[in-house]
Structures are given as structure tokens and as C-alpha cells.
Design a protein around this motif. Structure first.
Motif, mmCIF file in Angstrom:
data_model
loop_
_atom_site.group_PDB
_atom_site.id
_atom_site.type_symbol
_atom_site.label_atom_id
_atom_site.label_comp_id
_atom_site.label_asym_id
_atom_site.label_seq_id
_atom_site.Cartn_x
_atom_site.Cartn_y
_atom_site.Cartn_z
ATOM 1 N N LEU A 117 1.127 4.922 -1.215
ATOM 2 C CA LEU A 117 0.145 5.262 -0.184
ATOM 3 C C LEU A 117 -1.076 4.371 -0.359
ATOM 4 C CD1 LEU A 117 -1.006 8.782 0.935
ATOM 5 C CD2 LEU A 117 -2.715 7.111 0.198
ATOM 6 N N ALA A 118 -1.533 3.774 0.736
ATOM 7 C CA ALA A 118 -2.686 2.875 0.700
ATOM 8 C C ALA A 118 -3.896 3.502 1.366
ATOM 9 C CB ALA A 118 -2.348 1.551 1.405
ATOM 10 N N ALA A 119 -5.087 3.206 0.822
ATOM 11 C CA ALA A 119 -6.347 3.663 1.422
ATOM 12 C C ALA A 119 -7.430 2.645 1.122
ATOM 13 C CB ALA A 119 -6.734 5.039 0.881
ATOM 14 N N SER A 120 -8.554 2.761 1.846
ATOM 15 C CA SER A 120 -9.646 1.798 1.700
ATOM 16 C C SER A 120 -10.982 2.510 1.799
ATOM 17 C CB SER A 120 -9.541 0.723 2.785
ATOM 18 O OG SER A 120 -10.468 -0.311 2.562
ATOM 19 N N ALA A 121 -11.878 2.228 0.863
ATOM 20 C CA ALA A 121 -13.124 2.987 0.735
ATOM 21 C C ALA A 121 -14.048 2.838 1.932
ATOM 22 C CB ALA A 121 -13.863 2.563 -0.537
ATOM 23 N N HIS A 122 -14.065 1.671 2.570
ATOM 24 C CA HIS A 122 -15.045 1.465 3.642
ATOM 25 C C HIS A 122 -14.711 2.249 4.909
ATOM 26 C CE1 HIS A 122 -13.115 -1.458 6.530
ATOM 27 N NE2 HIS A 122 -12.257 -1.523 5.537
ATOM 28 N N LYS A 123 -13.569 2.925 4.926
ATOM 29 C CA LYS A 123 -13.234 3.777 6.069
ATOM 30 C C LYS A 123 -13.801 5.190 5.910
ATOM 31 C CE LYS A 123 -10.489 0.642 7.966
ATOM 32 N NZ LYS A 123 -10.794 -0.074 9.197
ATOM 33 N N PHE A 124 -14.260 5.550 4.714
ATOM 34 C CA PHE A 124 -14.806 6.894 4.515
ATOM 35 C C PHE A 124 -16.178 6.846 3.833
ATOM 36 C CE2 PHE A 124 -11.341 6.105 1.453
ATOM 37 C CZ PHE A 124 -11.993 6.169 0.229
ATOM 38 N N HIS A 125 -17.002 5.898 4.301
ATOM 39 C CA HIS A 125 -18.400 5.787 3.873
ATOM 40 C C HIS A 125 -18.550 5.360 2.418
ATOM 41 C CE1 HIS A 125 -19.753 7.329 7.731
ATOM 42 N NE2 HIS A 125 -18.793 8.227 7.641
ATOM 43 N N GLY A 126 -17.537 4.657 1.906
ATOM 44 C CA GLY A 126 -17.620 4.019 0.606
ATOM 45 C C GLY A 126 -17.888 2.534 0.777
ATOM 46 N N PRO A 127 -17.875 1.777 -0.327
ATOM 47 C CA PRO A 127 -18.198 0.348 -0.259
ATOM 48 C C PRO A 127 -17.050 -0.494 0.286
ATOM 49 C CG PRO A 127 -17.665 0.973 -2.514
ATOM 50 C CD PRO A 127 -17.686 2.249 -1.712
ATOM 51 N N VAL A 128 -17.398 -1.597 0.915
ATOM 52 C CA VAL A 128 -16.413 -2.604 1.311
ATOM 53 C C VAL A 128 -15.939 -3.341 0.058
ATOM 54 C CG1 VAL A 128 -16.082 -4.743 2.617
ATOM 55 C CG2 VAL A 128 -17.454 -2.897 3.583
ATOM 56 N N GLY A 129 -14.667 -3.701 0.018
ATOM 57 C CA GLY A 129 -14.168 -4.512 -1.084
ATOM 58 C C GLY A 129 -13.390 -3.754 -2.128
ATOM 59 N N VAL A 130 -13.097 -2.490 -1.875
ATOM 60 C CA VAL A 130 -12.307 -1.721 -2.838
ATOM 61 C C VAL A 130 -11.418 -0.739 -2.083
ATOM 62 C CG1 VAL A 130 -14.101 0.052 -3.171
ATOM 63 C CG2 VAL A 130 -12.365 -0.329 -4.954
ATOM 64 N N GLY A 131 -10.205 -0.626 -2.532
ATOM 65 C CA GLY A 131 -9.252 0.323 -1.968
ATOM 66 C C GLY A 131 -8.349 0.824 -3.065
ATOM 67 N N LEU A 132 -7.253 1.430 -2.683
ATOM 68 C CA LEU A 132 -6.345 1.959 -3.696
ATOM 69 C C LEU A 132 -4.915 1.976 -3.186
ATOM 70 C CD1 LEU A 132 -5.405 5.176 -2.961
ATOM 71 C CD2 LEU A 132 -7.873 5.459 -3.261
ATOM 72 N N LEU A 133 -4.016 1.938 -4.129
ATOM 73 C CA LEU A 133 -2.603 2.159 -3.858
ATOM 74 C C LEU A 133 -2.128 3.232 -4.814
ATOM 75 C CD1 LEU A 133 -0.046 1.296 -2.308
ATOM 76 C CD2 LEU A 133 0.442 -0.260 -4.213
ATOM 77 N N LEU A 134 -1.599 4.322 -4.260
ATOM 78 C CA LEU A 134 -0.979 5.348 -5.086
ATOM 79 C C LEU A 134 0.496 5.014 -5.220
ATOM 80 C CD1 LEU A 134 -2.601 8.600 -3.599
ATOM 81 C CD2 LEU A 134 -3.403 7.171 -5.502
ATOM 82 N N ILE A 135 0.994 5.015 -6.445
ATOM 83 C CA ILE A 135 2.392 4.679 -6.721
ATOM 84 C C ILE A 135 3.003 5.831 -7.505
ATOM 85 C CG2 ILE A 135 3.980 3.006 -7.730
ATOM 86 C CD1 ILE A 135 1.635 0.985 -7.691
ATOM 87 N N ARG A 136 3.945 6.513 -6.899
ATOM 88 C CA ARG A 136 4.531 7.699 -7.514
ATOM 89 C C ARG A 136 5.207 7.338 -8.833
ATOM 90 N NH1 ARG A 136 9.447 9.865 -6.213
ATOM 91 N NH2 ARG A 136 9.448 8.752 -4.219
ATOM 92 N N ARG A 137 5.046 8.213 -9.818
ATOM 93 C CA ARG A 137 5.670 8.005 -11.122
ATOM 94 C C ARG A 137 7.169 7.732 -10.966
ATOM 95 N NH1 ARG A 137 3.127 12.938 -14.820
ATOM 96 N NH2 ARG A 137 1.091 11.964 -15.235
ATOM 97 N N GLY A 138 7.632 6.729 -11.676
ATOM 98 C CA GLY A 138 9.043 6.383 -11.630
ATOM 99 C C GLY A 138 9.406 5.349 -10.584
ATOM 100 N N VAL A 139 8.494 5.056 -9.654
ATOM 101 C CA VAL A 139 8.775 4.062 -8.620
ATOM 102 C C VAL A 139 8.586 2.661 -9.196
ATOM 103 C CG1 VAL A 139 7.951 3.087 -6.430
ATOM 104 C CG2 VAL A 139 8.213 5.560 -6.688
ATOM 105 N N LYS A 140 9.578 1.809 -8.987
ATOM 106 C CA LYS A 140 9.499 0.433 -9.453
ATOM 107 C C LYS A 140 8.849 -0.421 -8.377
ATOM 108 C CE LYS A 140 13.555 0.703 -12.456
ATOM 109 N NZ LYS A 140 14.912 0.148 -12.758
ATOM 110 N N LEU A 141 7.826 -1.121 -8.790
ATOM 111 C CA LEU A 141 7.075 -1.951 -7.841
ATOM 112 C C LEU A 141 6.890 -3.326 -8.472
ATOM 113 C CD1 LEU A 141 5.463 -1.386 -5.051
ATOM 114 C CD2 LEU A 141 3.461 -1.637 -6.500
#
Length: 383
Positions: A196-220
């Protein structure tokens, strides 16, 4: 004296919450690499770890499932390219046709490298059919991609249902939740997706940082190589101030979410109903789900029949109202919106549609004034 400006383009980006800036400030003004073993480094590491724990707590994930990135685009690319990559050559991908370019483009890149891509139709309201998407799965399917909320219409997609169907076939599902996080409650584990991807500047956070959630056990498969930070999935020096800002913005969202959602639902209805009442239902036609519960509470996409959306956006800009025609990442394109094309929107409003999107700071007076200025702009254009 010019009229006060009204910002109704929060789906493009949101202003930084001053409380988030204050939380970040100490880490901008002090040194400390989170990988260093001295006291300054340990201080940075504590802030990093606390931000990761807080982020995981808000989004229904484990802390070790959080990977911080430079934003939603990087997170989406890491997921798509990392999940699809295999040792036995190109496979198959199933994707909705309404994905943001940050997902659609890496999929198109893989397609150019020999991957087969299926893009089942969405309905006229812009909603994907999870069962239809799952019917395309076969033994070569490496990835299914379905956004959680559409960036143009706000349509909420059946991601949990797709993940449930995909689990029976061992197909990982990636969801681009960039427009959803900070607008509706999001629970990573409840969704059942692999990433799952998200980005901070869409919810009143800073530009230039986001996140990727990777479920345990998933190979990426990693796309970047370096110092091995973040389990090697996204190496690089930890941007501690930005991550603190992201986590703070998420915690503020959680604390204020009920109020924000209720306010957005009321104001977006006021905006849409006000424009339809003033200009008529033949002139103003909503794009997206008619059931407001099936779209983001703060997103309104309207077709102004017989008017070029580009001309209306310019008129509104001159009147001090910031809106958009759709994805800010594709705003320079002369092509009609891929989302509206996929919805089979009639030609008389395909190029006449404008997106209004509200934020935490939007007020009732903002909406009422925006209605007045939009009506005046439309009337100028129709003569």
C-alpha cells in the motif's frame, strides 16, 4: 483590492499543518544520522523508530512493514516493479484502467518489456469490478493493481474484495492509497493487500516523503541499492525531519478524522448542490458514484456541459479559486482524462470536467464564495 484566494485543489497537494512544522523543526536544526552510534545519532534513531511505530499504528500495520520513501510515486514504483519482477521472465498483470500515472506508467513499462497486461473495464461511475478483475487471473499473473480511491472522481474501489479473491490464487495486490490516507480510515491488514502506497503531502504533511507498507512475508525485489537501510528495501540516509512530519500529520488526522470527514461531507454536498441549483442539472453533471458514501468525502468532480474545462479553470484562477482538471501529475497533457474516458463520459462533458477538492482548512464561507465565483465564471463563458 483582489478577492481573497480560495484553495480547492487539495487532491493535488495540501498546505503543511503548522503543528507538523513545529514537530519537524528540532530535527531540521540539529545534526544526527539515524545510523550513527553516538548520542546525536541515537536521538535521530529514536525519532525515526517512534515515527514508524506511530505510522503503523494509524494505518493498521506492523512497524516492520513500514518503508519510508520520497513520496507516492516512488512507493508505487517500488511496489509494481518489485512485485512483478520474477526469475522466469515476463508474466501477467491485471490492473484497473483508472490508475494514477505513478502506477499506470510502471505497468506500461513492464508491458513494453513483454508483460501481458489486462485492464478490465470500470462502470459508468468509475467503479472497478473486483470479480471481473479476478476472472483474468491465471498461473502467470504476478500482480493485481487497484487504487483505493480515485484521484479525479474520489470513487472508492473494492480493494478488500479483490484482495480476498486474489488470495485464493496467490496473486499479490498492490493498492495506491495516496488519495485515501488522511481522507478516510485505512486499515492495511483489514484490506488484505500485499502493498500500500501513501504520500504525506496529501494529508497536510511535508512534500518529499511517503511510505510503502509491505505485508510480512511478501517478497519485493529492491529497485535501489546502497547502505542497506530499511531492510534493504529502500536504502538511503533516513530523512528524520520528514518522517517525523509524516507521522505527526497522520496522528493529527486520526485525532480529528471524525470531525474532518463530517465537515467535508457537508461542505462538498453544499458545493455540488449549490452549483447545480444555480446553473441547472443540465449544465452541471456530477462525475463519479452518485452514492456519496462510495466516494471520498472531500472530492467533487463536475462536468460543465458545453464549456471547456481548461477555460473554466483559467477563469476561476483569475477569480482567485484554485481547482484542477484532474491529476496534477498529468495537468500538462492535452489528452482527455483517462479516468473519464474509462468511464465512457459523453463528449459534451469529457473536456468540461473540473475537480474541486477540500482540505482540513476549508470553511463554509470558502465553499459559498467558490460557488458564487464559479457561477459568475460559467456565465461569462456562455455569454
Amino acid at each position: 483590492m483582489p478577492a481573497p484566494s480560495i484553495y480547492l485543489d487539495h487532491n493535488a497537494t495540501t498546505p503543511l499543518d503548522p503543528r507538523v512544522l513545529e514537530a519537524m523543526r528540532p530535527y531540521f536544526l540539529s545534526a544526527g544520522n539515524a545510523e550513527s552510534r553516538h548520542s546525536a545519532g541515537r536521538r535521530a534513531r529514536r525519532a525515526w523508530d517512534e515515527a514508524r511505530e506511530a505510522t503503523a499504528g494509524v494505518l493498521g500495520a506492523f512497524a516492520d512493514e513500514v518503508v519510508f520513501t520520497s513520496g507516492g510515486t516512488e512507493a508505487n514504483n517500488l511496489a509494481v516493479l518489485g512485485l512483478a519482477r520474477g526469475d522466469d521472465g515476463p508474466g501477467r498483470i491485471v490492473s484497473s484502467p483508472i490508475e494514477h500515472p505513478a502506477v499506470a506508467e510502471p505497468i506500461a513499462f513492464l508491458e513494453s518489456r513483454g508483460f501481458a497486461v489486462d485492464r478490465p473495464d470500470v462502470d459508468a461511475e468509475g467503479l472497478a469490478d473486483a470479480d471481473l478483475m479476478a476472472s483474468y487471473f491465471d498461473d502467470r499473473t504476478r500482480l493485481a493493481a487497484l487504487m483505493l480511491a480515485n484521484n479525479e472522481t474520489g470513487a472508492l474501489q473494492p480493494v478488500a474484495r479483490l484482495a480476498e479473491l486474489a488470495a485464493t490464487r496467490g496473486v499479490p495486490v498492490h493498492t495506491d492509497a495516496v488519495q485515501a490516507v488522511g481522507r478516510i480510515p485505512v486499515d492495511f491488514h483489514a484490506l488484505g493487500v500485499a502493498t500500500l502506497a501513501a504520500s504525506a503531502h496529501k494529508f497536510h504533511g511535508p512534500v518529499g516523503v511517503g511510505l510503502l507498507l509491505i505485508r510480512r512475508g511478501v517478497k519485493l525485489a529492491p529497485r535501489l541499492f546502497g547502505g542497506g537501510q530499511q531492510q534493504g528495501r529502500r536504502p538511503g540516509t533516513a530523512p528524520v525531519p520528514l518522517v517525523v512530519g509524516l507521522a505527526t500529520a497522520l496522528e493529527l488526522w486520526r485525532a480529528e478524522s471524525e470531525t474532518r470527514i463530517a465537515t467535508w461531507a457537508r461542505l462538498s454536498h453544499r458545493l455540488e448542490a449549490g452549483l447545480i441549483a444555480a446553473l441547472g442539472p443540465d449544465r452541471v453533471v456530477p462525475n463519479g458514484p452518485l452514492d456519496r458514501a462510495r466516494r471520498l468525502p472531500q472530492t467533487v468532480n463536475l462536468g460543465f456541459v458545453g464549456i471547456e474545462g481548461e477555460a473554466l479553470m483559467i477563469q476561476l484562477d483569475l477569480a482567485g479559486v484554485a481547482v484542477s482538471l484532474g491529476s496534477a501529475c498529468a495537468s500538462g497533457s492535452t489528452q482527455p482524462s483517462p479516468t473519464l474516458v474509462a468511464m465512457r463520459v459523453p463528449p459534451d462533458r469529457l473536456r468540461s470536467s473540473v475537480r474541486f477538492s477540500l482540505g482540513a482548512s476549508t470553511t463554509e464561507s470558502d465553499v459559498d464564495e467558490a460557488v458564487l465565483r464559479t457561477v459568475a465564471a460559467v456565465e461569462r463563458l456562455i455569454g
